[in-house]
Design a protein around this motif. Structure first.
Motif, PDB file in Angstrom:
ATOM      1  N   THR A 241      28.897  46.481  32.446  1.00  0.00           N
ATOM      2  CA  THR A 241      29.749  46.677  31.462  1.00  0.00           C
ATOM      3  C   THR A 241      31.218  46.759  31.123  1.00  0.00           C
ATOM      4  O   THR A 241      31.634  47.567  32.144  1.00  0.00           O
ATOM      5  N   GLY A 242      31.342  47.360  30.890  1.00  0.00           N
ATOM      6  CA  GLY A 242      32.796  48.050  30.097  1.00  0.00           C
ATOM      7  C   GLY A 242      33.112  49.265  31.101  1.00  0.00           C
ATOM      8  O   GLY A 242      34.565  49.037  31.241  1.00  0.00           O
ATOM      9  N   HIS A 243      32.028  49.790  30.802  1.00  0.00           N
ATOM     10  CA  HIS A 243      32.522  50.899  31.085  1.00  0.00           C
ATOM     11  C   HIS A 243      32.639  51.194  32.587  1.00  0.00           C
ATOM     12  O   HIS A 243      34.045  52.260  32.831  1.00  0.00           O
ATOM     13  N   TYR A 244      32.298  51.158  33.463  1.00  0.00           N
ATOM     14  CA  TYR A 244      32.548  50.857  35.206  1.00  0.00           C
ATOM     15  C   TYR A 244      33.251  49.750  35.687  1.00  0.00           C
ATOM     16  O   TYR A 244      34.405  49.921  36.725  1.00  0.00           O
ATOM     17  N   ARG A 245      33.680  48.591  34.122  1.00  0.00           N
ATOM     18  CA  ARG A 245      34.864  47.677  34.415  1.00  0.00           C
ATOM     19  C   ARG A 245      36.727  48.609  34.276  1.00  0.00           C
ATOM     20  O   ARG A 245      37.693  48.610  35.276  1.00  0.00           O
ATOM     21  N   ASN A 246      36.023  49.628  33.302  1.00  0.00           N
ATOM     22  CA  ASN A 246      37.876  50.554  32.679  1.00  0.00           C
ATOM     23  C   ASN A 246      37.425  51.318  34.494  1.00  0.00           C
ATOM     24  O   ASN A 246      39.082  52.350  34.507  1.00  0.00           O
ATOM     25  N   TRP A 247      36.365  51.991  35.254  1.00  0.00           N
ATOM     26  CA  TRP A 247      36.628  53.027  36.283  1.00  0.00           C
ATOM     27  C   TRP A 247      36.927  52.426  37.039  1.00  0.00           C
ATOM     28  O   TRP A 247      37.940  52.461  37.544  1.00  0.00           O
TER      29      TRP A 247
END
Length: 404
Positions: free
Chosen positions: A277-283
């Protein structure tokens, strides 16, 4: 004119109706020497026509002719601020009644801390969340810090540093939303060292990590003092409705310097390119920006193995349970996993396939419950308030005026 005590930052793009509510919550404050900074990210709507109608509070309006990233727009708003303390208020958020007076008292009582860190309300507009179409106003206690004292208190700095380091191990033990923070401008100036205070596609994650690693004086306020809004124009809407990719295109389109962030580490580069997911990648990206920021002063560890496991979990869930990702795509990517991650992926795929066959369990709760096993988030305590019929976030504001 004297310097304002508070600068309320309002970055915005084509969300004028939401912005009006946010500004209404500022205008309704009964105390305070403040200014509003609006950074208009090349909107097509008539912001300036509306702003000219406001005379009771100083407003600085900045507009770019071409859209820039969310992070750059936040920094542009911050650069224009002159207040002693900075509040990052999203255009779909709102201050609570009496916010300015209460923050002024806390800041004075604790001799001008670097940061005040507050609990928050969450307000969902009607017809935004699929499982709660009526919307809601909730108190969200999402950190153990809010349980340590009934009144505002000074946070132990060793504990603050540990909480930040846990965030780099993908443990969400404090809230990373910028709306929880009231920053002293002197602290921001000391800690951007010629670079931007907000960095990475998730600027609030970066700023919260930086704050808990660098601040010398953090006051925790264990009561909700701001209202975080979720509207159809919020990223939260896209996330809750399984439209994450659409949300990322809308809000987080900036390029990421993968090679520079990897700093010649093949393991980091593989993590950045790991499916998920993009969310965890951005984290992860925010964590890498922080590691680079403190490279000369703090040796920070980012748990890349745990990051991979979380992403594999999300892929397996999407493939075998939510059915938003093809099983073929998941298995194709499994070929690139190392031996231990491959065994983990196979077990997860089997587990979600079995859960999918159980038709008597409420599916959203199953997803939530199984994800809890990863121990990513501090278990939140959520208290919903019956505010009656409501149309927008100012209805929540007015309910709090009468009932808080």
């Amino acid at each position: 004119m004297s310097r304002p005590s508070f600068s309320i930052l309002l970055p915005s793009r084509n969300r004028l109706e939401l912005l009006k509510h946010a500004i209404d919550s500022v205008l309704a404050q009964n105390e305070g020497n403040l200014e509003i900074i609006i950074s208009d990210n090349a909107s097509s709507e008539d912001y300036i026509g509306y702003i000219r109608t406001i005379t009771s509070v100083p407003i600085r309006y900045i507009r770019g002719d071409a859209p820039i990233s969310v992070t750059d727009n936040w920094n542009r708003a911050l650069k224009a601020a002159t207040g002693d303390y900075i509040v990052m208020l999203g255009d779909d958020d709102a201050l609570t009644p009496g916010f300015i007076q209460k923050m002024s008292d806390i800041i004075e009582d604790h001799t001008h801390p670097d940061v005040v860190y507050c609990m928050a309300y969450h307000y969902a507009y009607p017809d935004v969340l699929p499982d709660q179409a009526a919307g809601y106003l909730c108190t969200v206690n999402n950190s153990s810090l809010f349980d340590e004292s009934p009144a505002a208190y000074l946070l132990d700095m060793h504990k603050a540093r540990q909480l930040a380091k846990q965030a780099l191990r993908f443990r969400h033990l404090i809230s990373f939303n910028a709306q929880h923070f009231i920053w002293r401008r002197e602290f921001i100036e000391r800690n951007r060292s010629g670079s931007a205070f907000f960095q990475s596609p998730y600027p609030d994650f970066f700023a919260s990590f930086l704050t808990f690693l660098a601040a010398e004086k953090i006051v925790v306020t264990p009561t909700p003092e701001i209202i975080i809004g979720i509207s159809k124009h919020s990223f939260g809407f896209f996330h809750a409705n399984d439209k994450e990719e659409e949300g990322f295109r809308e809000f987080f389109g900036e390029s990421v310097p993968e090679t520079a962030l990897a700093a010649e580490s093949d393991e980091i580069l593989r993590a950045l390119r790991h499916p998920g997911t993009g969310h965890y990648r951005n984290w992860l990206i925010a964590a890498l920006y922080i590691k680079r920021y403190f490279a000369d002063s703090i040796d920070l560890h980012i748990d890349l193995r745990r990051y991979r496991r979380i992403q594999i979990f999300e892929l397996a869930q999407s493939s075998a349970y939510k059915k938003t990702l093809s099983r073929h795509f998941f298995r194709q990517n499994m070929k690139n996993f190392d031996t231990r991650d491959l065994r983990y992926a196979e077990r997860l795929l089997w587990a979600f396939a079995m859960l999918d066959r159980v038709k008597t369990l409420p599916r959203p709760m199953v997803v939530y419950g199984v994800r809890e096993l990863l121990n990513i988030h501090h278990p939140p305590k959520i208290y919903q308030h019956d505010i009656g019929n409501h149309e927008n976030i100012m209805d929540a504001f007015h309910w709090l005026e009468k009932n808080r």
